[in-house]
Design an enzyme around this catalytic site. Structure first.
Site, PDB file in Angstrom:
ATOM      1  N   ASP A  11       0.863  -1.193   0.000  1.00 24.20           N
ATOM      2  CA  ASP A  11       0.000   0.000   0.000  1.00 24.20           C
ATOM      3  C   ASP A  11       0.895   1.237   0.000  1.00 24.20           C
ATOM      4  OD1 ASP A  11      -3.248   0.183   1.124  1.00 24.20           O
ATOM      5  OD2 ASP A  11      -2.087   2.009   0.797  1.00 24.20           O
ATOM      6  N   LEU A  49      -0.437   4.133   0.935  1.00 22.31           N
ATOM      7  CA  LEU A  49      -1.140   5.006   1.892  1.00 22.31           C
ATOM      8  C   LEU A  49      -1.683   6.278   1.237  1.00 22.31           C
ATOM      9  CD1 LEU A  49       1.035   4.684   5.155  1.00 22.31           C
ATOM     10  CD2 LEU A  49      -0.859   3.265   4.368  1.00 22.31           C
ATOM     11  N   SER A  63     -11.847   5.169  -6.091  1.00 23.84           N
ATOM     12  CA  SER A  63     -13.188   4.580  -6.132  1.00 23.84           C
ATOM     13  C   SER A  63     -14.337   5.567  -5.984  1.00 23.84           C
ATOM     14  CB  SER A  63     -13.296   3.505  -5.046  1.00 23.84           C
ATOM     15  OG  SER A  63     -13.150   4.101  -3.790  1.00 23.84           O
ATOM     16  N   SER A 106     -16.733  -4.065  -9.307  1.00 20.35           N
ATOM     17  CA  SER A 106     -17.812  -3.238  -8.760  1.00 20.35           C
ATOM     18  C   SER A 106     -19.085  -3.413  -9.567  1.00 20.35           C
ATOM     19  CB  SER A 106     -17.377  -1.774  -8.857  1.00 20.35           C
ATOM     20  OG  SER A 106     -18.457  -0.921  -8.583  1.00 20.35           O
ATOM     21  N   TYR A 154     -14.968   5.349 -13.544  1.00 19.31           N
ATOM     22  CA  TYR A 154     -14.679   4.370 -12.487  1.00 19.31           C
ATOM     23  C   TYR A 154     -15.154   2.969 -12.907  1.00 19.31           C
ATOM     24  CZ  TYR A 154     -15.202   1.693  -8.229  1.00 19.31           C
ATOM     25  OH  TYR A 154     -15.149   0.678  -7.302  1.00 19.31           O
ATOM     26  N   LYS A 190     -12.927  -0.552 -14.083  1.00 20.30           N
ATOM     27  CA  LYS A 190     -13.071  -1.894 -13.493  1.00 20.30           C
ATOM     28  C   LYS A 190     -13.374  -2.923 -14.589  1.00 20.30           C
ATOM     29  CE  LYS A 190     -12.370  -0.979  -9.139  1.00 20.30           C
ATOM     30  NZ  LYS A 190     -11.341  -1.653  -8.348  1.00 20.30           N
ATOM     31  N   PHE A 236     -30.034  12.858  -1.398  1.00 17.11           N
ATOM     32  CA  PHE A 236     -29.952  13.307  -2.785  1.00 17.11           C
ATOM     33  C   PHE A 236     -31.126  12.774  -3.611  1.00 17.11           C
ATOM     34  CE2 PHE A 236     -25.371  13.236  -1.459  1.00 17.11           C
ATOM     35  CZ  PHE A 236     -25.257  14.623  -1.345  1.00 17.11           C
TER      36      PHE A 236
END
Ligand code: UFG
Length: 321
Positions: free
Chosen positions: A29, A31, A73, A113, A137, A141, A204
């Site tokens: 990672d 970070l 994401s 996703s 996005y 994927k 929303f």
């Protein structure tokens, strides 16, 4: 087991679940969006998928398989900054696949996703549903899913892409939970509003064609997602090729239902105000995850929305980061 993105929300829960089951875990990672405090299981390799030369360090010790959670994401952000999304999510994945190939690692579980489907057609979304992402996005994927299919053909890479619906909840007992900045997800925002942090919740849109006019989503607990990843590992031992499974509870809850459930769990009223629709939100997204249940033997344990919210609430009352 190498967990790429193991300092992020879903990756950290997977690292925890793997460690609980006795796997030796390494976390790769940088970070960029993950949390140092979530690096509790296994050794940490500070590397970046966009710097391929940094990746070999992760393979200095033998790696059986990789779980790949590294990604940008945020759907809205992806529309504004598509190059960043294709770079991070597609080029980064390619770099990871190349280094895996070079080191002879032949198994991958990939975080995909429900965003690969775009606007849903019909009631429940199964794997055969048309893939027509409506934002960068989701497109990023889907591109990786395609790369994995080609890699299965060309190199014999075994992979399982798991298409999460709405990941939620926390392993508060292990000190990890959902913490994004900015936080755009409904459940953490509802809990924050209930805790009096940051004012009333913004809802929303209440003019969708749903029973109460607000959007309906399929919330699935992050530990159930982690469990599906571990099952996918086992499953790849007996199955070649690239496979995709949808992961959800196969049940939808509207925004107002989530607010009511959170209000019950927290024992207090949650203030909200209705704003116009958020750009790009489909009215209803509910999974059919029959295939994961049949093939992976996956049965989600957190099926009720209250249990999912309750675990998230425990984390938010006393977040470790
Ligand atoms: N919502 C609010 N107020 C908020 C946050 C969300 O009303 O403060 C509403 C949204 O408009 C939407 C619903 O709550 O109708 C759920 O929103 P989330 O942001 O929690 O989740 P999304 O369904 O938009 O997106 C999630 C992941 C995506 C993934 C998608 C696929 O965040 O990465 O599920 O199903 F692509």
């Amino acid at each position: 087991m190498l967990v790429c993105g193991g300092a992020g929300y879903i990756g950290a829960h997977a690292a925890y679940a793997l460690a609980q089951q006795g796997f030796e875990v390494s976390v790769l990672d940088n970070l960029s969006t993950g949390h140092r405090e979530a690096l509790r299981w296994g050794r940490w390799i500070d590397a970046d998928l966009l710097q391929p030369q940094s990746l070999d360090a992760a393979f200095a010790r033998p790696v059986d398989a990789v779980m790949h959670f590294c990604a940008r994401s945020l759907v809205g952000e992806s529309v504004i900054a598509p190059y960043d999304y294709y770079d991070n999510n597609v080029v980064g994945s390619l770099n990871l696949l190349r280094v895996m190939h070079r080191h002879g690692v032949g198994k991958l579980v990939f975080s995909s996703s429900a965003a690969v489907f775009g606007h849903p057609i019909g009631e429940r979304i199964d794997e055969a549903h048309p893939k027509a992402p409506i934002n960068p996005y989701g497109a990023s994927k889907l591109m990786v899913e395609r790369i994995l299919a080609d890699a299965a053909q060309a190199y014999g890479l075994r992979s399982v892409s798991l298409r999460y619906f709405n990941a939620a909840g926390a392993a508060a007992e292990a000190g990890i939970g959902e913490s994004h900045d900015p936080e755009t997800h409904l459940i953490p925002n509802v809990i924050r509003a209930g805790l009096g942090q940051g004012g009333a919740l913004n809802v929303f849109g209440d003019d969708y064609g749903t029973t109460d006019g607000t959007c309906v989503r399929d919330y699935v607990h992050v530990l159930d997602l982690a469990d599906a990843h571990i099952r996918a590992l086992d499953w790849m031992d007996g199955n070649e090729g690239a496979h995709c499974f949808n992961l959800g509870n196969d049940a939808g809850f509207s925004v107002l239902q989530v607010i009511r459930a959170a209000s019950q769990v927290m024992g207090r009223d949650i203030e909200y105000r209705v704003l116009p629709r958020r750009h790009g939100d489909p009215a209803v997204l509910v999974a059919s995850s029959q295939a994961a249940r049949v093939h992976l033997g996956w049965t989600p344990r957190y099926t009720g929305i209250e249990r999912i919210i309750e675990s998230a609430y425990r984390w938010h009352r006393d977040p470790g980061f």
